[in-house]
Design a protein around this motif. Structure first.
Motif, PDB file in Angstrom:
ATOM      1  N   ALA A   1     -21.961  16.661 -10.152  1.00  0.00           N
ATOM      2  CA  ALA A   1     -20.570  17.195  -9.790  1.00  0.00           C
ATOM      3  C   ALA A   1     -19.747  16.414  -8.801  1.00  0.00           C
ATOM      4  O   ALA A   1     -18.607  16.041  -9.081  1.00  0.00           O
ATOM      5  N   ASN A   2     -20.310  16.299  -7.655  1.00  0.00           N
ATOM      6  CA  ASN A   2     -19.732  15.421  -6.612  1.00  0.00           C
ATOM      7  C   ASN A   2     -19.448  13.874  -7.148  1.00  0.00           C
ATOM      8  O   ASN A   2     -18.452  13.502  -6.745  1.00  0.00           O
ATOM      9  N   LEU A   3     -20.297  13.396  -7.876  1.00  0.00           N
ATOM     10  CA  LEU A   3     -20.151  12.056  -8.263  1.00  0.00           C
ATOM     11  C   LEU A   3     -18.905  11.856  -9.215  1.00  0.00           C
ATOM     12  O   LEU A   3     -18.085  11.059  -9.072  1.00  0.00           O
ATOM     13  N   ILE A   4     -18.948  12.732 -10.151  1.00  0.00           N
ATOM     14  CA  ILE A   4     -17.828  13.114 -11.037  1.00  0.00           C
ATOM     15  C   ILE A   4     -16.362  13.104 -10.221  1.00  0.00           C
ATOM     16  O   ILE A   4     -15.400  12.568 -10.356  1.00  0.00           O
ATOM     17  N   ALA A   5     -16.556  14.086  -9.131  1.00  0.00           N
ATOM     18  CA  ALA A   5     -15.039  14.359  -8.461  1.00  0.00           C
ATOM     19  C   ALA A   5     -14.575  13.240  -7.663  1.00  0.00           C
ATOM     20  O   ALA A   5     -13.605  12.981  -7.894  1.00  0.00           O
ATOM     21  N   GLU A   6     -15.794  12.148  -7.175  1.00  0.00           N
ATOM     22  CA  GLU A   6     -15.380  11.141  -6.382  1.00  0.00           C
ATOM     23  C   GLU A   6     -14.640  10.152  -7.336  1.00  0.00           C
ATOM     24  O   GLU A   6     -13.642   9.706  -6.924  1.00  0.00           O
ATOM     25  N   ASN A   7     -14.956  10.088  -8.448  1.00  0.00           N
ATOM     26  CA  ASN A   7     -14.465   9.065  -9.409  1.00  0.00           C
ATOM     27  C   ASN A   7     -13.089   9.464  -9.835  1.00  0.00           C
ATOM     28  O   ASN A   7     -12.121   8.822 -10.150  1.00  0.00           O
TER      29      ASN A   7
ATOM     30  N   ASP B   1     -14.688  17.757 -27.017  1.00  0.00           N
ATOM     31  CA  ASP B   1     -15.382  16.592 -26.739  1.00  0.00           C
ATOM     32  C   ASP B   1     -16.915  16.903 -26.320  1.00  0.00           C
ATOM     33  O   ASP B   1     -16.987  17.851 -25.709  1.00  0.00           O
ATOM     34  N   PHE B   2     -17.845  15.814 -26.512  1.00  0.00           N
ATOM     35  CA  PHE B   2     -19.045  15.951 -26.010  1.00  0.00           C
ATOM     36  C   PHE B   2     -19.785  14.732 -25.387  1.00  0.00           C
ATOM     37  O   PHE B   2     -19.648  13.732 -25.969  1.00  0.00           O
ATOM     38  N   VAL B   3     -20.108  14.613 -24.160  1.00  0.00           N
ATOM     39  CA  VAL B   3     -20.631  13.923 -23.463  1.00  0.00           C
ATOM     40  C   VAL B   3     -22.192  13.843 -23.220  1.00  0.00           C
ATOM     41  O   VAL B   3     -22.470  14.721 -22.483  1.00  0.00           O
ATOM     42  N   ASN B   4     -22.913  12.770 -23.689  1.00  0.00           N
ATOM     43  CA  ASN B   4     -24.243  13.270 -23.244  1.00  0.00           C
ATOM     44  C   ASN B   4     -24.594  12.725 -21.913  1.00  0.00           C
ATOM     45  O   ASN B   4     -24.302  11.589 -21.459  1.00  0.00           O
ATOM     46  N   LYS B   5     -25.675  13.400 -21.167  1.00  0.00           N
ATOM     47  CA  LYS B   5     -26.323  12.755 -20.005  1.00  0.00           C
ATOM     48  C   LYS B   5     -27.591  12.166 -20.499  1.00  0.00           C
ATOM     49  O   LYS B   5     -28.131  12.469 -21.336  1.00  0.00           O
ATOM     50  N   PRO B   6     -28.044  11.092 -19.718  1.00  0.00           N
ATOM     51  CA  PRO B   6     -27.055  10.571 -18.499  1.00  0.00           C
ATOM     52  C   PRO B   6     -25.877   9.697 -19.431  1.00  0.00           C
ATOM     53  O   PRO B   6     -26.012   9.105 -20.459  1.00  0.00           O
ATOM     54  N   PHE B   7     -24.809   9.522 -18.669  1.00  0.00           N
ATOM     55  CA  PHE B   7     -23.733   9.001 -19.101  1.00  0.00           C
ATOM     56  C   PHE B   7     -22.805   7.988 -18.251  1.00  0.00           C
ATOM     57  O   PHE B   7     -23.278   7.954 -17.218  1.00  0.00           O
ATOM     58  N   SER B   8     -22.401   7.193 -18.842  1.00  0.00           N
ATOM     59  CA  SER B   8     -21.616   6.086 -18.199  1.00  0.00           C
ATOM     60  C   SER B   8     -20.114   6.935 -17.667  1.00  0.00           C
ATOM     61  O   SER B   8     -19.554   7.436 -18.285  1.00  0.00           O
ATOM     62  N   MET B   9     -19.960   6.566 -16.312  1.00  0.00           N
ATOM     63  CA  MET B   9     -18.695   7.371 -15.676  1.00  0.00           C
ATOM     64  C   MET B   9     -17.436   6.765 -16.205  1.00  0.00           C
ATOM     65  O   MET B   9     -16.521   7.326 -16.544  1.00  0.00           O
TER      66      MET B   9
END
Length: 224
Positions: free
Chosen positions: A14-20, A97-105
């Motif tokens: 969550a924090n990594l997504i927020a930073e980006n 939409d649907f994004v699989n983990k692990p995903f490219s930021m």
């Protein structure tokens, strides 16, 4: 400013997504009380929701179903559950939409921006200023400034500075910078990048910002 709500119980992700998201001038909200997701959505009215499937208390399908009863807010599912049935259920519940983990930021950010464009006529170029640690870049004029001091940048210096700021906190390799500045880095003298970096550093240092671009020997450059 667009707000993206990240409903993800893995704090690191969550924090990594927020930073980006912040690097692209998008606001992120991160709920931590997973009992009251629906109430938090009603209160904050986010422009887009990133929704994990596996969550404490109730899963993402449950929350998506509740949200769709009252709102058409765009929803992107992000999950390690990537069977065809999971994807079909996500879409049938009202996911966009649907994004699989692990995903490219980079892929996730691109999907978020594409969905914002389709929903709100969001255009990246409307965000004409980015700022980090006191230095501001004008994306329209290609110039920069620190306080009242203007920095005149060449085309390559502008591209370098913008790329490094957008990736602040990350080490960017020389190879990545060469690919960013020149279409075919094979025909560019490696020393050219060093010259551009040194000129850019000197211009920034004249404004009083010292050590703004740091060298990581053997790795590349970073703006902390």
């Amino acid at each position: 400013m667009f707000e993206i709500m990240i409903v993800e119980d893995d704090a690191i992700i969550a924090n990594l997504i927020a930073e980006n998201l912040h690097k692209w001038q998008l606001t992120a909200s991160l709920p931590t009380d997973f009992d009251t997701i629906f109430d938090q959505i009603l209160t904050s009215q986010p422009h887009l929701i990133l929704l994990d499937i596996n969550l404490p208390v109730y899963d993402g399908f449950y929350w998506c179903r509740k949200i769709r009863k009252v709102s058409k807010v765009p929803i992107i599912f992000i999950s390690s559950r990537s069977t065809n049935m999971d994807m079909v259920m996500a879409m049938n519940m009202g996911g966009d939409d649907f994004v699989n983990k692990p995903f490219s930021m980079e892929v996730l950010i691109a999907k978020i921006k594409a969905l914002l464009r389709r929903t709100y006529n969001y255009v990246d170029r409307n965000i004409d200023v980015i700022e980090h640690n006191g230095l501001m870049i004008n994306l329209q004029s290609g110039g920069a400034q620190v306080g009242e001091t203007t920095i005149d940048l060449s085309k390559n210096e502008y591209k370098l500075l913008q790329f490094l700021i957008r990736h602040h906190g990350q080490i960017v390799s020389r190879e990545m910078l060469l690919r960013t500045l020149w279409d075919d880095e094979r025909f560019v003298d490696d020393n050219t990048l060093t010259v551009n970096i040194n000129r850019l550093r000197k211009k920034i240092e004249r404004t009083g910002l010292g050590d703004y671009i740091q060298t990581k020997i053997g790795q590349g450059y970073i703006i902390p």
